[in-house]
Motif scaffolding. Structure first.
Motif, PDB file in Angstrom:
ATOM      1  N   ASP A   1      -1.568   2.265   4.733  1.00  0.00           N
ATOM      2  CA  ASP A   1      -2.093   2.890   3.511  1.00  0.00           C
ATOM      3  C   ASP A   1      -0.982   3.250   2.527  1.00  0.00           C
ATOM      4  O   ASP A   1      -1.242   3.478   1.342  1.00  0.00           O
ATOM      5  N   LEU A   2       0.246   3.347   3.019  1.00  0.00           N
ATOM      6  CA  LEU A   2       1.366   3.670   2.131  1.00  0.00           C
ATOM      7  C   LEU A   2       1.970   2.416   1.497  1.00  0.00           C
ATOM      8  O   LEU A   2       2.916   2.508   0.721  1.00  0.00           O
ATOM      9  N   VAL A   3       1.448   1.274   1.848  1.00  0.00           N
ATOM     10  CA  VAL A   3       1.913   0.011   1.256  1.00  0.00           C
ATOM     11  C   VAL A   3       0.786  -0.531   0.380  1.00  0.00           C
ATOM     12  O   VAL A   3      -0.274  -0.904   0.880  1.00  0.00           O
ATOM     13  N   GLN A   4       1.010  -0.519  -0.920  1.00  0.00           N
ATOM     14  CA  GLN A   4       0.003  -1.036  -1.844  1.00  0.00           C
ATOM     15  C   GLN A   4       0.468  -2.393  -2.340  1.00  0.00           C
ATOM     16  O   GLN A   4       1.535  -2.498  -2.919  1.00  0.00           O
ATOM     17  N   VAL A   5      -0.363  -3.390  -2.127  1.00  0.00           N
ATOM     18  CA  VAL A   5      -0.021  -4.733  -2.592  1.00  0.00           C
ATOM     19  C   VAL A   5      -1.041  -5.149  -3.644  1.00  0.00           C
ATOM     20  O   VAL A   5      -2.256  -5.077  -3.414  1.00  0.00           O
ATOM     21  N   GLU A   6      -0.521  -5.521  -4.792  1.00  0.00           N
ATOM     22  CA  GLU A   6      -1.394  -5.907  -5.899  1.00  0.00           C
ATOM     23  C   GLU A   6      -1.025  -7.320  -6.333  1.00  0.00           C
ATOM     24  O   GLU A   6       0.144  -7.689  -6.371  1.00  0.00           O
TER      25      GLU A   6
ATOM     26  N   ALA B   1      -6.960  -7.828  -8.193  1.00  0.00           N
ATOM     27  CA  ALA B   1      -7.017  -7.837  -6.730  1.00  0.00           C
ATOM     28  C   ALA B   1      -5.913  -6.953  -6.158  1.00  0.00           C
ATOM     29  O   ALA B   1      -4.753  -7.046  -6.570  1.00  0.00           O
ATOM     30  N   SER B   2      -6.295  -6.098  -5.225  1.00  0.00           N
ATOM     31  CA  SER B   2      -5.365  -5.105  -4.721  1.00  0.00           C
ATOM     32  C   SER B   2      -5.822  -4.642  -3.344  1.00  0.00           C
ATOM     33  O   SER B   2      -7.006  -4.721  -3.015  1.00  0.00           O
ATOM     34  N   THR B   3      -4.867  -4.171  -2.549  1.00  0.00           N
ATOM     35  CA  THR B   3      -5.239  -3.647  -1.235  1.00  0.00           C
ATOM     36  C   THR B   3      -5.783  -2.228  -1.326  1.00  0.00           C
ATOM     37  O   THR B   3      -6.258  -1.696  -0.328  1.00  0.00           O
ATOM     38  N   THR B   4      -5.715  -1.617  -2.504  1.00  0.00           N
ATOM     39  CA  THR B   4      -6.038  -0.192  -2.558  1.00  0.00           C
ATOM     40  C   THR B   4      -7.523   0.105  -2.723  1.00  0.00           C
ATOM     41  O   THR B   4      -8.002   1.098  -2.212  1.00  0.00           O
ATOM     42  N   ASP B   5      -8.257  -0.757  -3.429  1.00  0.00           N
ATOM     43  CA  ASP B   5      -9.634  -0.343  -3.697  1.00  0.00           C
ATOM     44  C   ASP B   5     -10.701  -1.135  -2.971  1.00  0.00           C
ATOM     45  O   ASP B   5     -11.882  -0.892  -3.166  1.00  0.00           O
ATOM     46  N   VAL B   6     -10.293  -2.066  -2.119  1.00  0.00           N
ATOM     47  CA  VAL B   6     -11.309  -2.858  -1.418  1.00  0.00           C
ATOM     48  C   VAL B   6     -10.674  -3.453  -0.157  1.00  0.00           C
ATOM     49  O   VAL B   6      -9.453  -3.612  -0.087  1.00  0.00           O
TER      50      VAL B   6
ATOM     51  N   SER C   1     -14.835  -5.534  -7.493  1.00  0.00           N
ATOM     52  CA  SER C   1     -13.548  -5.444  -6.802  1.00  0.00           C
ATOM     53  C   SER C   1     -13.554  -6.397  -5.622  1.00  0.00           C
ATOM     54  O   SER C   1     -14.458  -6.349  -4.786  1.00  0.00           O
ATOM     55  N   THR C   2     -12.558  -7.250  -5.573  1.00  0.00           N
ATOM     56  CA  THR C   2     -12.321  -8.086  -4.394  1.00  0.00           C
ATOM     57  C   THR C   2     -10.824  -8.317  -4.302  1.00  0.00           C
ATOM     58  O   THR C   2     -10.138  -8.356  -5.314  1.00  0.00           O
ATOM     59  N   ALA C   3     -10.337  -8.431  -3.089  1.00  0.00           N
ATOM     60  CA  ALA C   3      -8.909  -8.685  -2.882  1.00  0.00           C
ATOM     61  C   ALA C   3      -8.620 -10.174  -2.773  1.00  0.00           C
ATOM     62  O   ALA C   3      -7.550 -10.569  -2.310  1.00  0.00           O
TER      63      ALA C   3
ATOM     64  N   LEU D   1      -3.444 -10.750   0.284  1.00  0.00           N
ATOM     65  CA  LEU D   1      -2.821  -9.451   0.038  1.00  0.00           C
ATOM     66  C   LEU D   1      -2.728  -8.606   1.308  1.00  0.00           C
ATOM     67  O   LEU D   1      -1.701  -7.991   1.585  1.00  0.00           O
ATOM     68  N   HIS D   2      -3.814  -8.541   2.069  1.00  0.00           N
ATOM     69  CA  HIS D   2      -3.836  -7.605   3.194  1.00  0.00           C
ATOM     70  C   HIS D   2      -2.919  -8.033   4.337  1.00  0.00           C
ATOM     71  O   HIS D   2      -2.364  -7.182   5.034  1.00  0.00           O
ATOM     72  N   VAL D   3      -2.766  -9.330   4.537  1.00  0.00           N
ATOM     73  CA  VAL D   3      -1.881  -9.746   5.628  1.00  0.00           C
ATOM     74  C   VAL D   3      -0.420  -9.553   5.220  1.00  0.00           C
ATOM     75  O   VAL D   3       0.430  -9.252   6.056  1.00  0.00           O
ATOM     76  N   ASP D   4      -0.129  -9.669   3.933  1.00  0.00           N
ATOM     77  CA  ASP D   4       1.205  -9.280   3.442  1.00  0.00           C
ATOM     78  C   ASP D   4       1.429  -7.785   3.696  1.00  0.00           C
ATOM     79  O   ASP D   4       2.476  -7.373   4.195  1.00  0.00           O
ATOM     80  N   ARG D   5       0.421  -6.996   3.313  1.00  0.00           N
ATOM     81  CA  ARG D   5       0.552  -5.539   3.468  1.00  0.00           C
ATOM     82  C   ARG D   5       0.857  -5.172   4.911  1.00  0.00           C
ATOM     83  O   ARG D   5       1.757  -4.371   5.194  1.00  0.00           O
ATOM     84  N   ASP D   6       0.113  -5.759   5.839  1.00  0.00           N
ATOM     85  CA  ASP D   6       0.279  -5.380   7.241  1.00  0.00           C
ATOM     86  C   ASP D   6       1.655  -5.780   7.774  1.00  0.00           C
ATOM     87  O   ASP D   6       2.248  -5.055   8.573  1.00  0.00           O
ATOM     88  N   GLN D   7       2.153  -6.919   7.313  1.00  0.00           N
ATOM     89  CA  GLN D   7       3.481  -7.344   7.776  1.00  0.00           C
ATOM     90  C   GLN D   7       4.576  -6.487   7.152  1.00  0.00           C
ATOM     91  O   GLN D   7       5.565  -6.148   7.809  1.00  0.00           O
ATOM     92  N   ILE D   8       4.408  -6.112   5.890  1.00  0.00           N
ATOM     93  CA  ILE D   8       5.378  -5.207   5.248  1.00  0.00           C
ATOM     94  C   ILE D   8       5.376  -3.863   5.960  1.00  0.00           C
ATOM     95  O   ILE D   8       6.436  -3.310   6.301  1.00  0.00           O
ATOM     96  N   ALA D   9       4.179  -3.332   6.195  1.00  0.00           N
ATOM     97  CA  ALA D   9       4.070  -2.009   6.828  1.00  0.00           C
ATOM     98  C   ALA D   9       4.729  -2.019   8.204  1.00  0.00           C
ATOM     99  O   ALA D   9       5.435  -1.073   8.573  1.00  0.00           O
ATOM    100  N   ALA D  10       4.521  -3.085   8.967  1.00  0.00           N
ATOM    101  CA  ALA D  10       5.103  -3.147  10.314  1.00  0.00           C
ATOM    102  C   ALA D  10       6.628  -3.125  10.251  1.00  0.00           C
ATOM    103  O   ALA D  10       7.280  -2.415  11.011  1.00  0.00           O
ATOM    104  N   SER D  11       7.199  -3.885   9.327  1.00  0.00           N
ATOM    105  CA  SER D  11       8.661  -3.967   9.284  1.00  0.00           C
ATOM    106  C   SER D  11       9.293  -2.752   8.606  1.00  0.00           C
ATOM    107  O   SER D  11      10.437  -2.403   8.888  1.00  0.00           O
ATOM    108  N   LEU D  12       8.555  -2.102   7.709  1.00  0.00           N
ATOM    109  CA  LEU D  12       9.091  -0.887   7.088  1.00  0.00           C
ATOM    110  C   LEU D  12       8.734   0.364   7.886  1.00  0.00           C
ATOM    111  O   LEU D  12       9.133   1.467   7.522  1.00  0.00           O
ATOM    112  N   ASP D  13       7.981   0.182   8.963  1.00  0.00           N
ATOM    113  CA  ASP D  13       7.524   1.296   9.787  1.00  0.00           C
ATOM    114  C   ASP D  13       6.756   2.321   8.941  1.00  0.00           C
ATOM    115  O   ASP D  13       7.033   3.515   8.981  1.00  0.00           O
TER     116      ASP D  13
END
Lengths: 732, 157
Positions: free
Chosen positions: A231-236, A514-519, A481-483, A215-227
């Motif tokens: 924290d504004l990208v929640q991946v569940e 599992a989610s990037t928001t709570d852990v 909680s675990t991602a 989840l978190h590596v998806d989040r970071d790649q999405i955030a980079a390309s969406l600028d």
């Protein structure tokens, strides 16, 4: 072994505890990423390159934009942030804009009111290409003009161990055998294709529900390309229909989030099967040369190998796959001297990356083929040769790393070799060709052979690898909680068992989605690492809670928030020496194959295995991994290959890309499960990940059995009927 | 063009949709019954298995509009008010579920198999279920679930 249920009288580790998601999965209520729905939801579709190599002259979206029901058409110009992504190196465009480098490379994405409108609109985008000659030969890639600003070599590495100049002494009877081996491109073929649903959030961000492995590596790649701020990208995590490496890389994640942000509406996307073949990375096809030198008594003197892995158009995890292939090229044997050179290169073929077994699968076909050749040259029994050279605790690997912990290689081989052989098949259905009734029993030749393999657990070469977990104990309920991405392997069951083992059977365990928001990050569900890493994190958190309760039993609420880190590893030096790995896993398989040489059709009659597992947490789930992993390995030897022609996948469907059916496989028999007497530091209860080892040696055992049955060299997997029936070497 | 579908004993009116939609699409996207899964779109994988007038079919290959007037049964109707079916329970007990994407189709297919072969031998089971692909399990626990369900039926008969 037909019935394994384990103990169910308690709920902790070692029991055959039932999956917490089992009931919704058998009733059809479990929500996979393809089952998501939102009011006002749009459908997304992707336009992909029809050429393996071309310059893009122009992209005209006018007709697509004008279609009724179309809400957005996006190209590279619409990517506000980093225009590229990638697991190790961000070298892959979110949308191609100047050139395309493989068939299936995304160029544009559409959101529309209906699934079919979205697909028709994507097809209505007019792209003008200047078509180029594709570079499809990995050998030519080494010296060709670069296909990409990063160059054509994803990684080149050499392991030099012991005396790299050592040579055998022919006068003393030393034997040298050489062989070249080739492995075709395998697809993970998870039953669930890529799918997900993204929607914009009120704070200007985006929320994505997706089937993924990390989840978190998806989040970071999405955030980079969406600028966007991460924290504004929640991946569940949505329900995942299998993974096997196919979901490590980004596929539709960034496209979906861009479409949701642009339209301000929820957008769902599902790849069809053909698009799935185009939309995820595959197992690297490999060409491998080996030269083994041994003394007359069979003792290995030296292993030399050159490995060439075709990484396709973009990097993905090619460097890590190659490192595994190179480090494990010799197999689980004592090898005093080694020179192994590996290259992973860029071509205009489909990108390759992670698949179960990750580099170790390809080289196992080579090192096991070599051991059989060596045994034949020495006039020695192949089992005896393997036993003579089997790795044992305290031995050095070809990286120079000392083998700490369990390495019962000899015991694994002995268990499988001692397993009784099956008799003749019962009736014509059990012959090669099965219900086709093509084969006469008298024509059948049987082959029996054994193979053994190993690989690492967890990420390697100094990677900063960790997993986070939280537990809140309140009113007899432990909320975890675990991602960690549950992709089918049964981690969710282990969480319950681990918490019960530590905190008792009477508490209730609730596992949050599992989610990037709570852990924090759990790391990837790959490299056989989550039992150890996230299982270890859950155990640490439960231990922490228990200590708090023991200290102060009267509190209403207890909280634990931990990060589990494995013991550190080191990078490899210029000679490929170091301490690159945390731990290892070993497995052995013996296959019995019946062959009809006239038709080249086969039947896998019997498959028996043994595996080293650390400690059994759940015997039912363990068996499921042994069976499922062996099926994928056998599939690669028997039938599975992405057929490429001019860079095009010729068989992107389940009609033409065959995976084993229930009729293609025998019941796997388990000769031995070996637990580690001393738990490895950091492994929860001593348990290791068990999912990959079964895929490594099963295919090598199958191809060796086919060789034994036919007497043919068969240097390439998968074996095609024509390789046998039309072989000029076939004896009538 | 509207048409009627009888699914799990309930009549639905499917409103003004493109008549090219498959039964699988209509079940999943229009009738809120996502139990049947799409994994190949060409009748190879069995993930979308449903019963049509009692016959096991791949719903991805059936035009929804052509199923008007016929009895469609999906995985959602397998469990009764008294709980899971014997096949569903056997899948759980045997450990036949991993990712579970193939499971709904297999549940429907195994019910159909046991209707026709109450005590299937190993090759019969394997041949009969060869139209339902599973990528996780290697089929071992699934075959065990079939044996378990068959044995329990025989024992309670």
């Amino acid at each position: 072994m037909s019935t394994v249920t384990g103990r169910r009288d308690r709920r902790g580790v070692g029991t055959g505890a039932a999956r917490p998601d089992g009931i919704p999965k058998v009733t059809g209520e479990f929500a996979y990423s393809s089952d998501l729905w939102e009011a006002g939801m749009l459908w997304g579709a992707t336009l992909r390159s029809p050429h393996p190599s071309a310059r893009i002259i122009s992209i005209d979206t006018t007709a697509a934009v004008a279609m009724p029901g179309v809400r957005a058409v996006l190209t590279a110009d619409d990517v506000p942030g980093r225009p590229t992504y990638g697991l190790e190196v961000p070298d892959q465009p979110v949308f191609a804009s100047d050139v395309v480098r493989y068939v299936g490379e995304p160029i544009a994405a559409v959101a529309a009111d209906h699934y079919d409108i979205a697909r028709r609109a994507a097809a209505a985008i007019v792209v003008t290409y200047d078509v180029l000659d594709p570079l499809l030969d990995p050998e030519a890639s080494l010296t060709a003009e670069p296909l990409h600003p990063d160059g054509n070599v994803f990684r080149h590495m050499v392991i030099r161990h012991g005396d790299p100049d050592a040579v055998g002494d022919p006068a003393a009877g030393d034997i040298v055998v050489e062989g070249t081996y080739e492995v075709g491109m395998q697809d993970q073929a998870p039953l669930g294709t890529e799918s997900g649903l993204a929607k914009p959030t009120a704070d200007g961000g985006v929320e994505l529900r997706i089937g993924t492995q990390w989840l978190h590596v998806d989040r970071d790649q999405i955030a980079a390309s969406l600028d966007l701020d991460p924290d504004l990208v929640q991946v569940e995590l949505a329900g995942v229909g299998g993974a096997f490496g196919a979901r490590e890389d980004v596929s539709l994640q960034i496209h979906l989030c861009l479409l949701a942000k642009r339209t301000g509406r929820p957008v769902k996307m599902i790849y069809g099967r053909e698009e799935s073949f185009l939309g995820h990375v595959h197992r690297h096809p490999a060409r491998m040369w080996f030269r083994h030198t041994a003394k007359a008594d069979g003792t290995l003197v030296k292993v030399e190998a050159k490995l060439l892995f075709d990484g396709g158009a973009y990097c993905s995890s090619s460097p890590a796959v190659l490192a595994n292939a190179t480090c494990f090229a010799g197999g689980p044997y004592k090898i005093p001297n080694a020179v192994v050179e590996g290259s992973a290169v860029r071509t205009n073929n489909p990108p390759c990356g992670a698949m179960r077994g990750f580099g170790s699968v390809q080289v196992c076909f080579g090192h096991e083929g070599q051991m059989d050749k060596l045994a034949a040259a020495l006039g020695m029994d192949p089992v005896e040769l393997r036993l003579k050279n089997a790795l044992a605790p305290g031995d050095r690997l070809i990286t120079g790393q000392r083998l700490d912990g369990a390495a019962p290689v000899a015991a694994l081989i002995e268990a499988v070799a001692a397993s009784p052989l099956p008799g003749e098949v019962d009736g014509p259905m059990g012959l090669p060709g099965g219900p086709g009734r093509t084969t006469q029993a008298g024509d059948v030749r049987r082959g029996v052979a054994l193979a053994v393999g190993f690989k690492n657990l967890m990420f390697s070469e100094g990677y900063d690898d960790s997993a986070a977990a939280k537990i809140r104990l309140f009113d007899g309920v432990a909320t975890v909680s675990t991602a960690c991405a549950e992709v089918g392997q049964g981690f969710v069951t282990l969480v319950h068992q681990i918490v019960h083992e530590v905190l008792g059977d009477d508490i209730e365990v609730v596992l949050n989605t599992a989610s990037t928001t709570d852990v924090g990050s759990a790391g990837s569900t790959s490299a056989s690492r989550q039992t150890w890493m996230s299982g270890g994190a859950v155990k640490l958190a439960a231990d922490d809670i228990k200590a708090q309760v023991d200290l102060d039993p009267d509190r209403a609420e207890y909280l634990a928030d931990v990060v589990h880190q494995h013991t550190p590893t080191t990078p490899l030096d210029e000679n490929g020496q170091g301490e690159p790995h945390v731990s290892f896993t070993f497995a052995c398989h013996r296959a019995v194959v019946d062959v009809d040489p006239e038709l080249g059709v086969l039947r896998l009659v019997d498959l028996v295995t043994s595996q080293e597992v650390g400690k059994i947490l759940n015997p039912v789930q363990l068996l499921g991994q042994l069976e499922g992993g062996a099926a994928q390995g056998a599939g690669l030897a028997l039938m599975e290959e992405i057929v490429l022609e001019g860079g095009h996948i010729k068989n992107p469907s389940f009609t033409d890309y065959l995976i084993p059916t229930s009729f293609d496989l025998p019941e796997l028999r388990v000769a031995a499960i070996i637990e580690e007497p001393e738990p490895h530091l950091g492994a929860p209860f001593g348990a290791k990940g068990v999912g990959e080892a079964p895929t490594i040696s099963s295919g090598a055992a199958v191809i060796a059995a086919i060789r034994a049955a036919t007497g043919l060299e068969l240097p390439r997997v998968p074996v095609r009927p024509s390789d046998i029936a039309l072989s000029p070497d076939r004896t009538p | 063009m509207n048409y009627k579908l009888s699914v799990n004993g309930t009549d639905h009116t499917v409103e003004s949709t493109w008549e090219g939609e498959s039964l699988l699409y209509v079940l999943r996207e229009r009738l809120g019954l996502p139990g049947a899964k799409g994994a190949c779109e060409q009748g190879e994988c069995g993930s979308c298995s449903v019963l049509l007038d009692g016959d096991l079919v791949c719903s991805c290959l059936v035009l929804a509009a052509a199923a008007e007037g016929r009895d469609v049964r999906t995985v959602e109707a397998v469990a009764g008010p008294e709980g899971l079916s014997d096949v569903q329970q056997a899948f759980l007990d045997a450990g036949a579920v991993q990712c579970g994407f193939c499971t709904p189709g297999l549940i429907v297919a195994v019910h159909d198999l046991l209707e026709r072969h109450p005590q299937p031998d190993d090759l019969t089971m394997r041949e009969e279920l060869a139209g339902n692909l599973c990528r996780c399990t290697g089929y071992g626990r699934i075959m065990e679930a079939v044996r378990m369900a068959a044995d329990r039926r025989a024992a309670s008969a």
